[in-house]
Design an enzyme around this catalytic site. Structure first.
Site, PDB file in Angstrom:
ATOM      1  N   GLU A 188       2.768   8.863  12.733  1.00  0.00           N
ATOM      2  CA  GLU A 188       2.203   9.798  12.204  1.00  0.00           C
ATOM      3  C   GLU A 188       0.780   9.742  13.909  1.00  0.00           C
ATOM      4  OE1 GLU A 188       0.711   9.268   7.974  1.00  0.00           O
ATOM      5  OE2 GLU A 188       2.506  10.385   7.473  1.00  0.00           O
TER       6      GLU A 188
ATOM      7  N   GLY B 119       7.422  12.050   3.930  1.00  0.00           N
ATOM      8  CA  GLY B 119       6.700  12.890   3.021  1.00  0.00           C
ATOM      9  C   GLY B 119       6.541  14.206   3.417  1.00  0.00           C
TER      10      GLY B 119
ATOM     11  N   ASN C 276       1.359   2.447   2.191  1.00  0.00           N
ATOM     12  CA  ASN C 276       0.424   3.326   3.407  1.00  0.00           C
ATOM     13  C   ASN C 276      -0.228   4.628   2.810  1.00  0.00           C
ATOM     14  OD1 ASN C 276      -0.542   4.105   5.897  1.00  0.00           O
ATOM     15  ND2 ASN C 276       1.768   5.248   6.115  1.00  0.00           N
TER      16      ASN C 276
ATOM     17  N   HIS D  12       2.765   3.335  13.647  1.00  0.00           N
ATOM     18  CA  HIS D  12       3.108   4.539  12.684  1.00  0.00           C
ATOM     19  C   HIS D  12       3.406   6.193  13.375  1.00  0.00           C
ATOM     20  CE1 HIS D  12       3.532   6.659   8.937  1.00  0.00           C
ATOM     21  NE2 HIS D  12       4.223   6.324   8.235  1.00  0.00           N
TER      22      HIS D  12
ATOM     23  N   GLU E 117      11.251   3.888   9.930  1.00  0.00           N
ATOM     24  CA  GLU E 117      10.594   5.214   9.123  1.00  0.00           C
ATOM     25  C   GLU E 117      11.752   6.538   9.965  1.00  0.00           C
ATOM     26  OE1 GLU E 117       7.242   4.416   6.361  1.00  0.00           O
ATOM     27  OE2 GLU E 117       6.922   5.245   8.603  1.00  0.00           O
TER      28      GLU E 117
ATOM     29  N   LYS F   9      -2.621   6.031   3.811  1.00  0.00           N
ATOM     30  CA  LYS F   9      -2.815   6.813   5.123  1.00  0.00           C
ATOM     31  C   LYS F   9      -4.045   6.922   4.510  1.00  0.00           C
ATOM     32  CE  LYS F   9       1.877   8.428   4.956  1.00  0.00           C
ATOM     33  NZ  LYS F   9       2.735   9.680   5.042  1.00  0.00           N
TER      34      LYS F   9
ATOM     35  N   SER G 175       9.880   8.819   1.806  1.00  0.00           N
ATOM     36  CA  SER G 175       9.994   8.808   0.733  1.00  0.00           C
ATOM     37  C   SER G 175      10.418   8.691  -0.163  1.00  0.00           C
ATOM     38  CB  SER G 175      10.269  10.460   0.777  1.00  0.00           C
ATOM     39  OG  SER G 175       9.784  11.280   1.856  1.00  0.00           O
TER      40      SER G 175
END
Ligand code: PEP
Length: 255
Positions: A100, A176, A13, A98, A170, A15, A216
Protein backbone atom coordinates in the site's frame (compact mmCIF):
# COMPACT_ATOMS: atom_id res chain seq x y z
CA UNK A 1 7.38 -23.42 9.87
CA UNK A 2 10.55 -25.02 11.06
CA UNK A 3 10.78 -23.80 14.62
CA UNK A 4 13.95 -25.75 15.28
CA UNK A 5 15.93 -23.35 13.08
CA UNK A 6 14.06 -20.03 13.23
CA UNK A 7 11.52 -17.97 15.10
CA UNK A 8 7.82 -18.10 14.14
CA UNK A 9 6.40 -14.59 14.08
CA UNK A 10 2.78 -13.47 13.84
CA UNK A 11 2.45 -9.73 13.31
CA UNK A 12 -0.70 -7.68 12.96
CA UNK A 13 -0.67 -4.77 10.54
CA UNK A 14 -3.50 -2.53 11.61
CA UNK A 15 -3.08 -0.12 8.66
CA UNK A 16 -5.11 3.10 9.24
CA UNK A 17 -7.47 1.55 11.78
CA UNK A 18 -8.13 1.98 15.51
CA UNK A 19 -7.98 5.13 17.59
CA UNK A 20 -5.84 5.05 20.75
CA UNK A 21 -8.93 4.14 22.81
CA UNK A 22 -9.78 1.29 20.44
CA UNK A 23 -6.13 0.18 20.40
CA UNK A 24 -6.20 -0.15 24.18
CA UNK A 25 -9.40 -2.22 24.03
CA UNK A 26 -8.08 -4.57 21.35
CA UNK A 27 -4.68 -5.12 22.95
CA UNK A 28 -6.18 -5.57 26.43
CA UNK A 29 -8.49 -8.24 25.03
CA UNK A 30 -5.76 -10.06 23.08
CA UNK A 31 -2.90 -9.96 25.61
CA UNK A 32 -4.18 -12.53 28.16
CA UNK A 33 -5.20 -14.88 25.33
CA UNK A 34 -1.73 -15.00 23.75
CA UNK A 35 0.32 -15.10 26.94
CA UNK A 36 1.38 -18.74 26.36
CA UNK A 37 2.07 -18.32 22.63
CA UNK A 38 4.92 -20.36 21.23
CA UNK A 39 5.73 -17.69 18.66
CA UNK A 40 6.60 -14.01 18.64
CA UNK A 41 3.48 -11.82 18.69
CA UNK A 42 3.67 -8.30 17.28
CA UNK A 43 1.11 -5.54 16.73
CA UNK A 44 2.12 -2.92 14.15
CA UNK A 45 -0.09 0.07 14.78
CA UNK A 46 -0.63 3.63 13.53
CA UNK A 47 1.83 6.22 14.87
CA UNK A 48 -0.78 7.87 17.11
CA UNK A 49 -1.50 4.52 18.80
CA UNK A 50 2.12 3.66 19.60
CA UNK A 51 2.33 5.21 23.07
CA UNK A 52 -0.95 3.62 24.19
CA UNK A 53 0.04 0.29 22.64
CA UNK A 54 3.40 0.27 24.41
CA UNK A 55 1.79 1.10 27.76
CA UNK A 56 -1.03 -1.42 27.33
CA UNK A 57 1.33 -4.28 26.43
CA UNK A 58 3.89 -3.59 29.18
CA UNK A 59 4.57 -6.89 30.98
CA UNK A 60 2.89 -8.97 28.23
CA UNK A 61 4.48 -10.91 25.38
CA UNK A 62 3.05 -8.63 22.67
CA UNK A 63 5.71 -6.51 21.00
CA UNK A 64 4.88 -3.26 19.27
CA UNK A 65 5.81 -2.14 15.78
CA UNK A 66 5.22 0.93 13.62
CA UNK A 67 3.98 0.86 10.03
CA UNK A 68 6.74 2.93 8.45
CA UNK A 69 9.71 5.18 9.27
CA UNK A 70 11.77 7.78 7.46
CA UNK A 71 15.45 7.23 6.68
CA UNK A 72 16.79 10.50 8.07
CA UNK A 73 17.33 10.87 11.82
CA UNK A 74 15.70 14.31 11.86
CA UNK A 75 15.24 17.31 9.61
CA UNK A 76 12.91 19.14 7.27
CA UNK A 77 10.57 16.24 6.42
CA UNK A 78 7.17 17.54 7.50
CA UNK A 79 4.82 14.77 8.52
CA UNK A 80 7.49 12.08 8.73
CA UNK A 81 8.68 10.01 11.73
CA UNK A 82 12.26 8.77 12.12
CA UNK A 83 13.50 5.38 13.25
CA UNK A 84 15.38 7.06 16.10
CA UNK A 85 12.13 8.58 17.40
CA UNK A 86 10.39 5.20 17.29
CA UNK A 87 13.24 3.43 19.02
CA UNK A 88 13.38 5.97 21.82
CA UNK A 89 9.70 5.49 22.63
CA UNK A 90 10.09 1.69 22.92
CA UNK A 91 8.99 0.52 19.49
CA UNK A 92 10.76 -2.72 18.44
CA UNK A 93 9.59 -3.45 14.88
CA UNK A 94 8.67 -1.49 11.77
CA UNK A 95 6.84 -2.58 8.61
CA UNK A 96 8.64 -1.30 5.50
CA UNK A 97 7.78 -1.42 1.82
CA UNK A 98 4.19 -2.52 2.32
CA UNK A 99 2.46 -2.72 -1.06
CA UNK A 100 0.00 0.00 0.00
CA UNK A 101 2.98 2.34 0.57
CA UNK A 102 4.41 1.34 -2.80
CA UNK A 103 1.04 1.70 -4.57
CA UNK A 104 -0.36 4.87 -3.00
CA UNK A 105 2.63 6.76 -1.61
CA UNK A 106 5.36 6.35 -4.22
CA UNK A 107 7.52 3.99 -2.18
CA UNK A 108 10.29 2.46 -4.30
CA UNK A 109 12.87 -0.22 -3.66
CA UNK A 110 15.43 2.57 -3.24
CA UNK A 111 13.47 4.24 -0.43
CA UNK A 112 12.60 0.88 1.13
CA UNK A 113 16.34 0.17 1.22
CA UNK A 114 17.12 3.55 2.81
CA UNK A 115 14.40 3.02 5.44
CA UNK A 116 15.62 -0.53 6.12
CA UNK A 117 19.19 0.67 6.66
CA UNK A 118 17.99 3.47 8.96
CA UNK A 119 15.76 1.12 10.96
CA UNK A 120 18.61 -1.34 11.49
CA UNK A 121 21.05 1.43 12.43
CA UNK A 122 18.59 2.61 15.10
CA UNK A 123 18.06 -0.86 16.54
CA UNK A 124 14.57 -1.42 15.09
CA UNK A 125 13.75 -4.75 13.46
CA UNK A 126 12.32 -4.19 9.98
CA UNK A 127 9.58 -6.36 8.49
CA UNK A 128 10.39 -5.86 4.80
CA UNK A 129 7.46 -6.58 2.49
CA UNK A 130 7.87 -7.95 -1.03
CA UNK A 131 5.34 -9.34 -3.46
CA UNK A 132 4.27 -9.50 -7.07
CA UNK A 133 1.25 -7.96 -8.80
CA UNK A 134 -1.30 -10.32 -10.34
CA UNK A 135 -0.18 -9.20 -13.79
CA UNK A 136 3.42 -10.10 -12.96
CA UNK A 137 2.34 -13.57 -11.73
CA UNK A 138 0.30 -14.08 -14.90
CA UNK A 139 3.35 -13.15 -16.97
CA UNK A 140 5.41 -15.74 -15.09
CA UNK A 141 7.88 -13.24 -13.69
CA UNK A 142 7.10 -13.68 -9.97
CA UNK A 143 10.60 -14.93 -9.20
CA UNK A 144 12.26 -12.11 -11.15
CA UNK A 145 10.15 -9.52 -9.34
CA UNK A 146 10.80 -11.01 -5.90
CA UNK A 147 14.55 -11.45 -6.51
CA UNK A 148 14.83 -7.84 -7.63
CA UNK A 149 12.96 -6.55 -4.58
CA UNK A 150 15.04 -8.66 -2.18
CA UNK A 151 18.33 -7.58 -3.79
CA UNK A 152 17.43 -3.89 -3.87
CA UNK A 153 15.60 -3.65 -0.54
CA UNK A 154 18.48 -5.39 1.28
CA UNK A 155 21.32 -3.72 -0.60
CA UNK A 156 24.23 -3.06 1.77
CA UNK A 157 22.52 -4.88 4.66
CA UNK A 158 25.21 -7.00 6.31
CA UNK A 159 24.89 -10.65 7.29
CA UNK A 160 24.97 -9.55 10.94
CA UNK A 161 22.15 -7.05 10.33
CA UNK A 162 20.15 -9.67 8.42
CA UNK A 163 19.61 -11.50 11.75
CA UNK A 164 17.26 -8.65 12.71
CA UNK A 165 15.32 -8.57 9.44
CA UNK A 166 11.99 -10.31 8.85
CA UNK A 167 10.80 -10.71 5.26
CA UNK A 168 7.06 -10.72 4.56
CA UNK A 169 6.02 -12.30 1.27
CA UNK A 170 2.79 -10.56 0.38
CA UNK A 171 1.43 -11.20 -3.12
CA UNK A 172 -0.26 -7.90 -3.90
CA UNK A 173 -3.29 -9.64 -5.40
CA UNK A 174 -3.96 -11.34 -2.04
CA UNK A 175 -3.86 -8.29 0.22
CA UNK A 176 -7.23 -7.22 1.54
CA UNK A 177 -8.96 -9.06 -1.30
CA UNK A 178 -10.01 -12.23 0.50
CA UNK A 179 -7.97 -14.14 -2.13
CA UNK A 180 -5.31 -16.14 -0.34
CA UNK A 181 -2.33 -17.68 -2.09
CA UNK A 182 -2.58 -21.45 -1.79
CA UNK A 183 -0.25 -22.96 0.77
CA UNK A 184 1.77 -24.38 -2.15
CA UNK A 185 2.10 -20.95 -3.81
CA UNK A 186 3.14 -19.38 -0.50
CA UNK A 187 5.69 -22.14 0.15
CA UNK A 188 7.10 -21.90 -3.38
CA UNK A 189 7.83 -18.17 -3.13
CA UNK A 190 8.99 -18.25 0.51
CA UNK A 191 11.45 -21.03 -0.43
CA UNK A 192 12.57 -18.95 -3.42
CA UNK A 193 13.19 -15.97 -1.12
CA UNK A 194 15.31 -18.19 1.13
CA UNK A 195 17.27 -19.44 -1.91
CA UNK A 196 17.86 -15.84 -3.00
CA UNK A 197 19.07 -14.93 0.51
CA UNK A 198 21.39 -17.94 0.48
CA UNK A 199 22.95 -16.67 -2.76
CA UNK A 200 23.28 -13.11 -1.45
CA UNK A 201 24.58 -14.12 1.97
CA UNK A 202 25.20 -17.72 3.04
CA UNK A 203 22.92 -20.78 3.28
CA UNK A 204 23.26 -20.65 7.08
CA UNK A 205 22.24 -16.99 7.22
CA UNK A 206 19.26 -17.68 4.97
CA UNK A 207 18.13 -20.58 7.15
CA UNK A 208 17.90 -18.24 10.12
CA UNK A 209 15.66 -15.62 8.49
CA UNK A 210 11.98 -15.54 9.41
CA UNK A 211 9.88 -15.33 6.22
CA UNK A 212 6.21 -14.56 6.77
CA UNK A 213 3.30 -14.94 4.40
CA UNK A 214 0.76 -12.12 4.23
CA UNK A 215 -2.41 -11.77 2.18
CA UNK A 216 -5.85 -12.54 3.57
CA UNK A 217 -4.43 -14.94 6.17
CA UNK A 218 -7.15 -15.67 8.70
CA UNK A 219 -8.28 -18.09 11.38
CA UNK A 220 -9.50 -20.60 8.76
CA UNK A 221 -6.47 -20.80 6.47
CA UNK A 222 -3.60 -20.15 8.91
CA UNK A 223 -3.09 -23.80 9.86
CA UNK A 224 -2.48 -24.89 6.29
CA UNK A 225 -0.28 -21.95 5.33
CA UNK A 226 1.82 -22.30 8.47
CA UNK A 227 2.25 -26.04 7.94
CA UNK A 228 4.69 -25.27 5.12
CA UNK A 229 8.42 -25.55 5.83
CA UNK A 230 9.43 -22.06 4.69
CA UNK A 231 6.36 -20.13 5.89
CA UNK A 232 7.55 -18.94 9.30
CA UNK A 233 4.57 -16.87 10.31
CA UNK A 234 2.19 -14.27 9.02
CA UNK A 235 1.69 -10.57 8.51
CA UNK A 236 -1.99 -10.13 9.15
CA UNK A 237 -4.09 -7.17 8.05
CA UNK A 238 -7.88 -7.43 8.37
CA UNK A 239 -7.91 -10.40 10.75
CA UNK A 240 -5.60 -8.61 13.21
CA UNK A 241 -8.36 -6.08 13.95
CA UNK A 242 -10.54 -8.66 15.68
CA UNK A 243 -9.02 -10.10 18.88
CA UNK A 244 -10.49 -13.63 18.49
CA UNK A 245 -9.32 -13.95 14.88
CA UNK A 246 -5.81 -12.70 15.62
CA UNK A 247 -5.55 -14.94 18.69
CA UNK A 248 -6.66 -17.96 16.62
CA UNK A 249 -3.82 -17.30 14.14
CA UNK A 250 -1.33 -16.97 17.01
CA UNK A 251 -2.61 -20.32 18.33
CA UNK A 252 -2.15 -21.90 14.89
CA UNK A 253 1.47 -20.71 14.90
CA UNK A 254 1.98 -22.02 18.43
CA UNK A 255 1.25 -25.65 17.54
C1 PEP B 1 -1.39 -6.66 5.12
O1 PEP B 1 -1.88 -5.56 5.30
O2 PEP B 1 -0.19 -6.80 5.22
C2 PEP B 1 -2.27 -7.78 4.79
C3 PEP B 1 -1.75 -8.94 4.54
O3 PEP B 1 -3.64 -7.52 4.76
P1 PEP B 1 -4.82 -8.60 4.73
O4 PEP B 1 -4.47 -9.67 5.75
O5 PEP B 1 -6.04 -7.85 5.10
O6 PEP B 1 -4.86 -9.16 3.36
Amino acid sequence: MNKSVRKAVIAGNWKMNKTPKEAKELLSAAAPLVKDADCEVIACVPFVDLQTAIETTQGTNIKIGAENCHWAESGAFTGEISAVMLKEMGVEYVVLGHSERRQYFGETDETVNKRTKAALASGLKPIVCVGELLWERDCNITEEVIARQIKLDLWDVTEEELKNVIIAYEPVWAIGTGKTATAEQAQEVCAFIRKTLAQLYTPAAAQGVTIQYGGSMNDSNADELLSKEDVDGGLIGGASLVAEKFVAIVKAASK
